[in-house]
Design an enzyme around this catalytic site. Structure first.
Site, PDB file in Angstrom:
ATOM      1  N   ASP A  76      12.723 -64.737 -49.004  1.00 44.97           N
ATOM      2  CA  ASP A  76      11.573 -65.149 -48.190  1.00 44.97           C
ATOM      3  C   ASP A  76      12.091 -66.011 -47.034  1.00 44.97           C
ATOM      4  O   ASP A  76      12.582 -65.479 -46.045  1.00 44.97           O
ATOM      5  CB  ASP A  76      10.601 -65.887 -49.118  1.00 44.97           C
ATOM      6  CG  ASP A  76       9.322 -66.317 -48.443  1.00 44.97           C
ATOM      7  OD1 ASP A  76       8.960 -65.730 -47.412  1.00 44.97           O
ATOM      8  OD2 ASP A  76       8.657 -67.246 -48.940  1.00 44.97           O
ATOM      9  N   ARG A 136       3.719 -62.268 -64.212  1.00 48.93           N
ATOM     10  CA  ARG A 136       5.083 -61.717 -64.224  1.00 48.93           C
ATOM     11  C   ARG A 136       5.127 -60.378 -64.962  1.00 48.93           C
ATOM     12  O   ARG A 136       5.982 -59.545 -64.707  1.00 48.93           O
ATOM     13  CB  ARG A 136       6.049 -62.679 -64.931  1.00 48.93           C
ATOM     14  CG  ARG A 136       6.311 -63.984 -64.205  1.00 48.93           C
ATOM     15  CD  ARG A 136       7.562 -64.647 -64.761  1.00 48.93           C
ATOM     16  NE  ARG A 136       7.689 -66.041 -64.406  1.00 48.93           N
ATOM     17  CZ  ARG A 136       8.222 -66.486 -63.259  1.00 48.93           C
ATOM     18  NH1 ARG A 136       8.667 -65.638 -62.378  1.00 48.93           N
ATOM     19  NH2 ARG A 136       8.300 -67.775 -63.020  1.00 48.93           N
ATOM     20  N   GLY A 154      12.330 -65.234 -61.876  1.00 49.26           N
ATOM     21  CA  GLY A 154      11.677 -64.096 -61.228  1.00 49.26           C
ATOM     22  C   GLY A 154      12.386 -62.762 -61.361  1.00 49.26           C
ATOM     23  O   GLY A 154      11.783 -61.716 -61.154  1.00 49.26           O
ATOM     24  N   PHE A 158       1.659 -62.907 -50.192  1.00 47.59           N
ATOM     25  CA  PHE A 158       2.168 -63.515 -51.417  1.00 47.59           C
ATOM     26  C   PHE A 158       1.957 -62.503 -52.539  1.00 47.59           C
ATOM     27  O   PHE A 158       0.842 -62.104 -52.839  1.00 47.59           O
ATOM     28  CB  PHE A 158       1.467 -64.834 -51.742  1.00 47.59           C
ATOM     29  CG  PHE A 158       2.188 -65.560 -52.836  1.00 47.59           C
ATOM     30  CD1 PHE A 158       3.302 -66.337 -52.546  1.00 47.59           C
ATOM     31  CD2 PHE A 158       1.794 -65.424 -54.169  1.00 47.59           C
ATOM     32  CE1 PHE A 158       4.009 -66.974 -53.558  1.00 47.59           C
ATOM     33  CE2 PHE A 158       2.502 -66.059 -55.184  1.00 47.59           C
ATOM     34  CZ  PHE A 158       3.604 -66.834 -54.875  1.00 47.59           C
TER      35      PHE A 158
HETATM   36  P1  5GP Z   1      13.099 -68.417 -50.320  1.00 46.78           P
HETATM   37  O1  5GP Z   1      13.927 -69.536 -50.868  1.00 46.78           O
HETATM   38  O2  5GP Z   1      13.869 -67.276 -49.735  1.00 46.78           O
HETATM   39  O3  5GP Z   1      12.007 -68.923 -49.400  1.00 46.78           O
HETATM   40  O4  5GP Z   1      12.246 -67.862 -51.489  1.00 46.78           O
HETATM   41  C1  5GP Z   1      12.791 -67.340 -52.601  1.00 46.78           C
HETATM   42  C2  5GP Z   1      11.940 -67.647 -53.787  1.00 46.78           C
HETATM   43  O5  5GP Z   1      10.599 -68.017 -53.444  1.00 46.78           O
HETATM   44  C3  5GP Z   1      11.824 -66.422 -54.648  1.00 46.78           C
HETATM   45  O6  5GP Z   1      12.865 -66.384 -55.600  1.00 46.78           O
HETATM   46  C4  5GP Z   1      10.477 -66.597 -55.291  1.00 46.78           C
HETATM   47  O7  5GP Z   1      10.608 -67.361 -56.453  1.00 46.78           O
HETATM   48  C5  5GP Z   1       9.680 -67.378 -54.288  1.00 46.78           C
HETATM   49  N1  5GP Z   1       8.805 -66.516 -53.469  1.00 46.78           N
HETATM   50  C6  5GP Z   1       8.903 -66.248 -52.152  1.00 46.78           C
HETATM   51  N2  5GP Z   1       7.936 -65.394 -51.748  1.00 46.78           N
HETATM   52  C7  5GP Z   1       7.218 -65.109 -52.851  1.00 46.78           C
HETATM   53  C8  5GP Z   1       6.090 -64.247 -53.098  1.00 46.78           C
HETATM   54  O8  5GP Z   1       5.519 -63.564 -52.233  1.00 46.78           O
HETATM   55  N3  5GP Z   1       5.649 -64.215 -54.380  1.00 46.78           N
HETATM   56  C9  5GP Z   1       6.213 -64.932 -55.389  1.00 46.78           C
HETATM   57  N4  5GP Z   1       5.673 -64.825 -56.612  1.00 46.78           N
HETATM   58  N5  5GP Z   1       7.279 -65.720 -55.198  1.00 46.78           N
HETATM   59  C10 5GP Z   1       7.775 -65.814 -53.942  1.00 46.78           C
HETATM   60 MG    MG Z   2      12.505 -67.056 -57.655  1.00 45.34          MG
END
Ligand code: 5GP
Ligand code: MG
Length: 200
Positions: A122, A184, A64, A171
């Site tokens: 997130d 992307r 990402g 999202f």
């Molecule tokens: P966490 O582990 O903090 O929940 O999430 C981190 C990862 O979840 C990010 O690196 C991403 O890959 C994915 N992610 C979280 N929220 C989103 C979002 O709104 N859109 C997208 N495309 N990926 C997300």
């Molecule tokens: Mg990611």
């Protein structure tokens, strides 16, 4: 066939992008290309100030971060080296799943200044898993930088040192972020239409 380098003013105007491809799945643009560019530049100034006189190792989380990383490092006026950790947490849905490491760090970060880069913070599960892995390698210090922060969904007690934009609980895709590996390449951050990930 190679492209000829044109230097006329006309050739420097960006071509109009075809809009048909993404409009079906993107509800609206949340952060424009220009807003991102301005913020990436100011983030770079903050990072330069904090790391002045040091050589940086940027550890970027795949996949990402690729677009954000490419823009950020070209704004950074610091000596730096680059490495990647591969993590996958989303399958084809939007909920965080089991975290799988798909690529490990190669550079030796012991005694180094590390900047850990992710696209979006997130729930915090990803950084919560990755940070101890890096700290175990005994860097001099580790700072974290994310383009986006969704504090509303946080499950782990974690914050990033540098945040591009705090956003509501949507999202989002684009500027490196995907849905099922798509979108992307959008130059902006956009909100995915709910029907795309919640089929009726
Ligand atoms: P966490 O582990 O903090 O929940 O999430 C981190 C990862 O979840 C990010 O690196 C991403 O890959 C994915 N992610 C979280 N929220 C989103 C979002 O709104 N859109 C997208 N495309 N990926 C997300
Ligand atoms: Mg990611």
């Amino acid at each position: 066939m190679s492209a000829k380098l044109k230097t006329s003013a006309k050739s420097r105007v960006a071509p109009k992008r075809s809009e048909g491809g993404w409009r079906k799945e993107i509800e609206r643009v949340l952060i424009t290309e220009a807003q991102i560019a301005r913020r990436v530049e100011s983030l770079a100034r903050e990072i330069e100030k904090d790391f002045r006189g040091r050589e940086l190792v940027i550890v970027s989380l795949l996949n990402g971060t690729v677009v954000f990383l490419a823009d950020l490092i070209r704004q950074l006026n610091l000596p730096l080296r680059l490495d990647f950790i591969g993590v996958a947490s989303y399958g084809t849905g939007t909920e965080s799943g089991e975290l799988v490491f798909t690529k490990e760090l190669c550079l030796d970060v012991r005694g180094r200044d590390v900047l850990l880069l992710d696209d979006i913070l997130d729930t915090g599960k990803t950084l919560h898993r990755v940070l101890p892995k890096i700290r175990a390698l005994r860097p001099r210090r580790v700072k974290t930088c994310v383009l986006l922060d969704k504090p509303a969904r946080r499950l782990e007690k974690i914050r990033a040192d540098y945040v591009g934009f705090a956003i509501p609980d949507f999202f989002v895709v684009g500027y490196g972020l995907d849905f099922a590996e798509r979108h992307r390449n959008l130059p902006f951050v956009g909100v995915l239409k709910p029907h795309v990930f919640k089929p009726a």
